[in-house]
Design a protein around this motif. Sequence first.
Motif, short mmCIF file in Angstrom:
data_model
loop_
_atom_site.label_atom_id
_atom_site.label_comp_id
_atom_site.label_asym_id
_atom_site.label_seq_id
_atom_site.Cartn_x
_atom_site.Cartn_y
_atom_site.Cartn_z
N ILE A 361 0.84 -1.21 0.00
CA ILE A 361 0.00 0.00 0.00
C ILE A 361 0.87 1.26 0.00
CG2 ILE A 361 -1.45 1.40 1.51
CD1 ILE A 361 -3.12 -0.95 2.09
N GLU A 362 1.94 1.25 0.81
CA GLU A 362 2.84 2.41 0.84
C GLU A 362 3.47 2.64 -0.53
OE1 GLU A 362 5.61 1.71 3.99
OE2 GLU A 362 4.02 1.27 5.44
N GLY A 363 3.84 1.53 -1.20
CA GLY A 363 4.40 1.64 -2.54
C GLY A 363 3.39 2.21 -3.53
N LYS A 364 2.13 1.79 -3.40
CA LYS A 364 1.08 2.31 -4.27
C LYS A 364 0.89 3.82 -4.05
CE LYS A 364 -3.72 1.55 -5.69
NZ LYS A 364 -4.95 0.77 -5.47
N GLN A 365 0.99 4.26 -2.80
CA GLN A 365 0.85 5.69 -2.50
C GLN A 365 1.99 6.49 -3.15
OE1 GLN A 365 0.74 5.55 1.77
NE2 GLN A 365 -1.49 5.25 1.85
N ARG A 366 3.23 5.97 -3.06
CA ARG A 366 4.36 6.66 -3.70
C ARG A 366 4.18 6.70 -5.21
NH1 ARG A 366 7.02 3.95 0.43
NH2 ARG A 366 7.30 2.12 -0.87
N TYR A 367 3.70 5.59 -5.78
CA TYR A 367 3.46 5.54 -7.22
C TYR A 367 2.45 6.60 -7.65
CZ TYR A 367 1.30 3.82 -11.54
OH TYR A 367 0.76 3.72 -12.80
N GLU A 368 1.36 6.73 -6.90
CA GLU A 368 0.33 7.71 -7.25
C GLU A 368 0.84 9.14 -7.08
OE1 GLU A 368 -2.82 6.43 -4.71
OE2 GLU A 368 -3.59 4.95 -6.15
N GLN A 369 1.70 9.36 -6.07
CA GLN A 369 2.29 10.69 -5.90
C GLN A 369 3.19 11.05 -7.07
OE1 GLN A 369 4.24 10.42 -2.10
NE2 GLN A 369 2.33 10.58 -0.93
N ARG A 370 4.03 10.09 -7.51
CA ARG A 370 4.90 10.34 -8.65
C ARG A 370 4.08 10.60 -9.92
NH1 ARG A 370 8.06 6.08 -6.23
NH2 ARG A 370 7.02 4.55 -7.56
N LYS A 371 3.00 9.84 -10.07
CA LYS A 371 2.14 10.01 -11.24
C LYS A 371 1.50 11.39 -11.25
CE LYS A 371 -1.51 7.47 -13.71
NZ LYS A 371 -2.44 6.30 -13.65
N ALA A 372 1.07 11.86 -10.08
CA ALA A 372 0.47 13.19 -9.98
C ALA A 372 1.49 14.29 -10.27
CB ALA A 372 -0.14 13.38 -8.58
N LEU A 373 2.72 14.10 -9.79
CA LEU A 373 3.78 15.08 -10.05
C LEU A 373 4.10 15.17 -11.53
CD1 LEU A 373 6.23 14.41 -7.07
CD2 LEU A 373 4.88 16.48 -7.46
N ARG A 374 4.16 14.00 -12.20
CA ARG A 374 4.44 14.00 -13.64
C ARG A 374 3.31 14.69 -14.41
NH1 ARG A 374 6.20 8.62 -12.66
NH2 ARG A 374 4.21 7.80 -13.42
N ALA A 375 2.07 14.45 -13.99
CA ALA A 375 0.93 15.08 -14.65
C ALA A 375 0.98 16.60 -14.46
CB ALA A 375 -0.38 14.52 -14.10
N GLY A 376 1.35 17.04 -13.24
CA GLY A 376 1.46 18.47 -12.99
C GLY A 376 2.55 19.12 -13.81
N ALA A 377 3.69 18.44 -13.93
CA ALA A 377 4.81 18.96 -14.71
C ALA A 377 4.43 19.05 -16.19
CB ALA A 377 6.04 18.09 -14.53
N ALA A 378 3.68 18.04 -16.67
CA ALA A 378 3.27 18.04 -18.07
C ALA A 378 2.31 19.20 -18.37
CB ALA A 378 2.60 16.72 -18.42
N MET A 379 1.42 19.52 -17.43
CA MET A 379 0.49 20.63 -17.62
C MET A 379 1.23 21.95 -17.67
SD MET A 379 -2.80 19.58 -15.25
CE MET A 379 -3.59 21.15 -15.63
#
Length: 384
Positions: A361-379
Motif C-alpha cells: 500500500i505504501e508503494g502504491k501511494q508513492r506511485y500515485e504521488q509520482r504520477k500526480a507530479l508527472r501530470a502536474g509537470a506536463a500541464m
Amino acid sequence: MTSTDESNFFKTAELSRLMVPADANVAGNVHGGTIMQMIEESACVAASRFYNHYSDEEVVKVVTARVESITFQKPLHVGDVAKVQAQVVFASNHTVAVAVKVMAERLTSKEDVVGNRALLWIVGHVHKESSSTDMAKDHNGIATVQRKGKMDLPLAKAPKLEAPTDKEGLMAYKLAKMAYEKRKARQESDPASLPDSDVDENTNPAQSNSEEDDAFSPDQSEVTLAQCMLPADCVTGAGLVRGGVVMKLMDNASGVAAVRHCGTNIVTVSVDAVDLVKPVMLGDVLKIHAVPIFTSAKSIEIQVSVTAERFCMTPEGKLERRETVSTKQAYFTFVSLGPTGRTLPMRPLAPQTDAEKKIFIEGKQRYEQRKALRAGAAMKQQKK
C-alpha cells in the motif's frame, strides 16, 4: 578567467565519459547505477571545491548524506557521451545541496538530450590526522586499515551561499530550500538525517494479486549481495567509501531483483530519496538487500537496504565485529522493455504476509504521488 567565472568554478563541476559495453546491460541500455555513480562523483567534486575554497577549515572531505531525487528522463546507450553537470545551489548550516544534470550526447545524430536530473545533499567533514586509524601493509605490500575504536569525523560548517541567478539553478535552489524546510519542520535533528516514515497505521491491507496465475510473491525475487570495500572504492586518502559506489551496488541488487521478477530487459526509471545515514569505510563488508514491494501495470518498485559489517580492534587486542545500518528503505523503480524498446506489461506482485501487504500500500501511494507530479509537470510544460 573573470571573477564571475572563477566564482562559478568553485561551485560547479562537469565530467564527461564515453559509455562503453561494460557500462550497459545486454540490450545496450546504460545501467542506472553507472549514471548514479557519475552523478554522485560530480556532485562531490562541486561540493569539495565549494567547501575548500570558501570554508575556514584547512581541509574538508565531503561525503553524500542524502539523495533527494533522481529522475531518469531519457535512457543512455552504448556510444553516447555522458556529460554530467553539477552545481551547488543551496547551503544550510552543515549541508549543501547540489543539482546535477546528465546530458547524453548522441554522436551519431549530433544531438544532446537531457538524460537525468538529480538533487543531492553533501556534508563536509573536517579532516584531521587521528591515531584511531593506522595504515599498514600486509605481507604482499597491499595497504590495509587497522581501526581502533571510533573514528572522529566532525562536521564542517557549510559556507554561506547566495541563491543562483540562472534559471535552472534558481529552480533547483527553490526545490532544495523547500525540501530542507520540510525536513526541518518534521524533525529537530540535522536535515540530512533519515526522516520519519509517513505510514498511516489505519490503512487497510493491500488487495493481493495472487489470483493472477503468473503473480510472484516478494520472496521469490528478493536478493542479498555482499561486497568488501576496497581502496579503489574510497575517497582518496580518507578511507571513506564514495557514495556513488554504494548507490551503484544498490542499483545492481535492485536490478537483479527486478530481472528475477520480470525475466526481461529492465531499466531504472526513478529513485526516491536515499539517505546515507552512516559513512561506509575501507574494509567494511556491505550487505545489500533488495526485495520487490509494489507493481503497477508497467512498473515495479524495489526496496533496498544496506548494512555494513565493520571489524575493529578492542583495547584488549581482540577483533570485534560490528554491524551498522548505512542506508534504510531506499526505493528504486524499474520498467520492463521489449526488443523494440517499448514498455511491457509488468508481472503482478502477490504480497503474502500482513507486513508485505502494508508496504505494498505504501508503494502504491508513492506511485500515485509520482504520477500526480508527472501530470502536474506536463500541464506546466503545455502552458509554456
